[in-house]
Scaffold this motif. Structure first.
Motif, PDB file in Angstrom:
ATOM      1  N   LEU A 158       1.132  -1.338  -0.103  1.00 58.90           N
ATOM      2  CA  LEU A 158      -0.082   0.027   0.058  1.00 58.90           C
ATOM      3  C   LEU A 158       0.952   1.357   0.151  1.00 58.90           C
ATOM      4  O   LEU A 158       0.704   2.213  -0.778  1.00 58.90           O
ATOM      5  N   ARG A 159       1.905   1.340   0.731  1.00 58.21           N
ATOM      6  CA  ARG A 159       2.928   2.373   0.773  1.00 58.21           C
ATOM      7  C   ARG A 159       3.614   2.406  -0.662  1.00 58.21           C
ATOM      8  O   ARG A 159       3.706   3.742  -0.957  1.00 58.21           O
ATOM      9  N   LYS A 160       4.069   1.489  -1.416  1.00 57.72           N
ATOM     10  CA  LYS A 160       4.472   1.589  -2.615  1.00 57.72           C
ATOM     11  C   LYS A 160       3.435   2.134  -3.643  1.00 57.72           C
ATOM     12  O   LYS A 160       3.863   3.116  -4.403  1.00 57.72           O
ATOM     13  N   ASN A 161       2.187   1.752  -3.560  1.00 53.84           N
ATOM     14  CA  ASN A 161       1.015   2.248  -4.551  1.00 53.84           C
ATOM     15  C   ASN A 161       1.046   3.960  -4.046  1.00 53.84           C
ATOM     16  O   ASN A 161       0.829   4.454  -4.979  1.00 53.84           O
ATOM     17  N   PHE A 162       0.866   4.064  -2.940  1.00 53.10           N
ATOM     18  CA  PHE A 162       0.718   5.565  -2.394  1.00 53.10           C
ATOM     19  C   PHE A 162       1.945   6.168  -2.916  1.00 53.10           C
ATOM     20  O   PHE A 162       1.519   7.568  -3.512  1.00 53.10           O
ATOM     21  N   ASP A 163       3.172   5.941  -2.796  1.00 52.34           N
ATOM     22  CA  ASP A 163       4.331   6.707  -3.232  1.00 52.34           C
ATOM     23  C   ASP A 163       4.107   6.929  -4.792  1.00 52.34           C
ATOM     24  O   ASP A 163       4.761   7.884  -5.222  1.00 52.34           O
ATOM     25  N   ALA A 164       3.956   6.024  -5.400  1.00 51.98           N
ATOM     26  CA  ALA A 164       3.786   5.964  -7.124  1.00 51.98           C
ATOM     27  C   ALA A 164       2.839   6.966  -7.391  1.00 51.98           C
ATOM     28  O   ALA A 164       3.022   7.889  -8.184  1.00 51.98           O
ATOM     29  N   LEU A 165       1.714   6.940  -6.902  1.00 55.15           N
ATOM     30  CA  LEU A 165       0.592   7.803  -7.244  1.00 55.15           C
ATOM     31  C   LEU A 165       0.764   9.463  -6.626  1.00 55.15           C
ATOM     32  O   LEU A 165       0.807  10.190  -7.631  1.00 55.15           O
ATOM     33  N   VAL A 166       1.273   9.467  -5.635  1.00 58.78           N
ATOM     34  CA  VAL A 166       1.564  10.993  -5.155  1.00 58.78           C
ATOM     35  C   VAL A 166       2.606  11.604  -5.860  1.00 58.78           C
ATOM     36  O   VAL A 166       2.677  12.605  -6.298  1.00 58.78           O
ATOM     37  N   SER A 167       3.929  10.669  -6.250  1.00 59.83           N
ATOM     38  CA  SER A 167       4.942  11.112  -6.851  1.00 59.83           C
ATOM     39  C   SER A 167       4.536  11.705  -8.253  1.00 59.83           C
ATOM     40  O   SER A 167       4.896  12.622  -8.745  1.00 59.83           O
ATOM     41  N   ALA A 168       3.598  10.956  -8.790  1.00 62.39           N
ATOM     42  CA  ALA A 168       3.033  11.160 -10.513  1.00 62.39           C
ATOM     43  C   ALA A 168       2.364  12.519 -10.331  1.00 62.39           C
ATOM     44  O   ALA A 168       2.585  13.100 -11.161  1.00 62.39           O
ATOM     45  N   VAL A 169       1.597  12.462  -9.592  1.00 60.89           N
ATOM     46  CA  VAL A 169       0.801  14.086  -9.289  1.00 60.89           C
ATOM     47  C   VAL A 169       1.705  15.154  -8.838  1.00 60.89           C
ATOM     48  O   VAL A 169       1.670  16.141  -9.682  1.00 60.89           O
ATOM     49  N   VAL A 170       2.631  14.962  -8.053  1.00 60.02           N
ATOM     50  CA  VAL A 170       3.718  15.865  -7.768  1.00 60.02           C
ATOM     51  C   VAL A 170       4.564  16.336  -8.932  1.00 60.02           C
ATOM     52  O   VAL A 170       4.542  17.507  -9.495  1.00 60.02           O
ATOM     53  N   LYS A 171       4.975  15.378  -9.610  1.00 61.19           N
ATOM     54  CA  LYS A 171       5.505  15.520 -11.220  1.00 61.19           C
ATOM     55  C   LYS A 171       4.770  16.250 -12.262  1.00 61.19           C
ATOM     56  O   LYS A 171       5.384  16.877 -13.145  1.00 61.19           O
ATOM     57  N   ALA A 172       3.504  15.805 -12.245  1.00 61.30           N
ATOM     58  CA  ALA A 172       2.338  16.488 -12.997  1.00 61.30           C
ATOM     59  C   ALA A 172       2.031  17.984 -12.826  1.00 61.30           C
ATOM     60  O   ALA A 172       1.167  18.777 -13.273  1.00 61.30           O
ATOM     61  N   LYS A 173       2.736  18.771 -11.858  1.00 62.62           N
ATOM     62  CA  LYS A 173       2.472  19.932 -11.480  1.00 62.62           C
ATOM     63  C   LYS A 173       2.375  20.849 -12.606  1.00 62.62           C
ATOM     64  O   LYS A 173       3.307  21.032 -13.338  1.00 62.62           O
ATOM     65  N   PRO A 174       1.297  21.663 -12.965  1.00 56.56           N
ATOM     66  CA  PRO A 174       1.228  22.350 -14.243  1.00 56.56           C
ATOM     67  C   PRO A 174       1.631  23.728 -14.099  1.00 56.56           C
ATOM     68  O   PRO A 174       1.897  24.190 -12.869  1.00 56.56           O
ATOM     69  N   ALA A 175       2.177  24.370 -15.192  1.00 54.85           N
ATOM     70  CA  ALA A 175       2.757  25.526 -15.200  1.00 54.85           C
ATOM     71  C   ALA A 175       1.954  26.754 -14.586  1.00 54.85           C
ATOM     72  O   ALA A 175       2.500  27.509 -13.981  1.00 54.85           O
ATOM     73  N   GLY A 176       0.553  26.525 -14.789  1.00 50.57           N
ATOM     74  CA  GLY A 176      -0.243  27.647 -14.156  1.00 50.57           C
ATOM     75  C   GLY A 176      -0.655  27.583 -12.479  1.00 50.57           C
ATOM     76  O   GLY A 176      -1.220  28.288 -12.112  1.00 50.57           O
ATOM     77  N   ALA A 177      -0.008  26.638 -11.993  1.00 49.31           N
ATOM     78  CA  ALA A 177      -0.364  26.461 -10.599  1.00 49.31           C
ATOM     79  C   ALA A 177       0.442  27.492  -9.836  1.00 49.31           C
ATOM     80  O   ALA A 177       1.615  27.744  -9.961  1.00 49.31           O
ATOM     81  N   LYS A 178      -0.532  28.166  -9.017  1.00 51.78           N
ATOM     82  CA  LYS A 178       0.203  29.338  -8.097  1.00 51.78           C
ATOM     83  C   LYS A 178       0.265  28.966  -6.760  1.00 51.78           C
ATOM     84  O   LYS A 178      -0.584  28.186  -6.011  1.00 51.78           O
ATOM     85  N   GLY A 179       1.036  29.239  -6.023  1.00 50.14           N
ATOM     86  CA  GLY A 179       1.332  29.147  -4.439  1.00 50.14           C
ATOM     87  C   GLY A 179       1.609  27.647  -4.258  1.00 50.14           C
ATOM     88  O   GLY A 179       2.248  27.067  -5.109  1.00 50.14           O
TER      89      GLY A 179
END
Length: 233
Positions: free
Chosen positions: A186-207
């Motif tokens: 479950l920790r591996k799956n958590f890390d994989a998903l959250v890491s992917a979302v962090v890397k997908a930070k869009p250019a327009g995200a503020k703050g």
């Protein structure tokens, strides 16, 4: 407000809703609480992001393979013809077709988790935009669901690949597997998903990008996760 059952009251008494839990501690706590459940609950993660998906440059969407799989069967439909249709069937697609599949979906047959299409089929699939779009099922080249390599796409979908997509309020909500999984998986799956979302930070995200993270089970309470444990948050 509905009264909580004695079981839910007992569960709630064992957790601190205001505490920031470490990731491993949250997973262990929720697994322990779900151990008395009559069915194998799903562990869910919710991420509150500092984005407004109504703006194209703040959309967060992608796919990620969960290392330990999802614990549930993924139903896959493929739009393909001839050799590519055979390739999809051999890879384990649940349904393969063209005009016949389009007509079935127009008639309401939408019991699928992923829809894949070869590029030459997109003229046909495009007619299903109003049906598939609202359900987030429209094949998309960026998500690997419009591809000539349908066999691999089917295997990826069946093998634990999930899509994440930010909703209107800036929230991503995904399952991470079953509580019967080991804490390590479950920790591996958590890390994989959250890491992917962090890397997908869009250019327009503020703050601040990742503002809150919570973990819960199907029937259990929600626990707040300490953002200090999430790299890049």
């Amino acid at each position: 407000m509905a009264k909580l059952s004695k079981k839910m009251q007992a569960i709630n008494a064992k957790v601190d809703r205001e505490k920031l839990y470490g990731i491993d501690e949250a997973i262990k706590t929720l697994k322990d609480l779900a151990s008395t459940s009559k069915f194998d609950e799903t562990l869910d993660v919710v991420l509150n992001l500092g984005v407004d998906p109504r703006h194209a440059d703040q959309m967060v969407r992608g796919v990620v393979s969960l290392p330990a799989g999802t614990g549930k069967e993924t139903r896959v439909a493929v739009f393909a013809k001839d050799a590519k249709a055979d390739e999809a069937r051999e890879a384990g697609a649940d349904t393969v077709g063209a005009e016949d599949l389009m007509e079935a979906m127009q008639g309401g047959d939408l019991n699928y988790d992923r829809i894949i299409a070869t590029p030459d089929m997109m003229g046909l699939v495009g007619r299903l935009g109003k049906v598939l779009g609202p359900k987030g099922l429209m094949p998309n080249p960026k998500l690997g669901t419009v591809t000539p390599n349908v066999g691999q796409a089917v295997k990826d979908a069946k093998g634990g690949q999930v899509e994440y997509r930010v909703e209107k309020a800036g929230i991503i909500h995904n399952g991470l597997g079953k509580v019967s999984f080991s804490e390590a998986d479950l920790r591996k799956n958590f890390d994989a998903l959250v890491s992917a979302v962090v890397k997908a930070k869009p250019a327009g995200a503020k703050g601040k990008y990742v503002r809150k993270v919570g973990l819960s089970t199907t029937m259990g309470p929600g626990l707040k996760v300490d953002l200090g444990e999430i790299e890049g948050a």
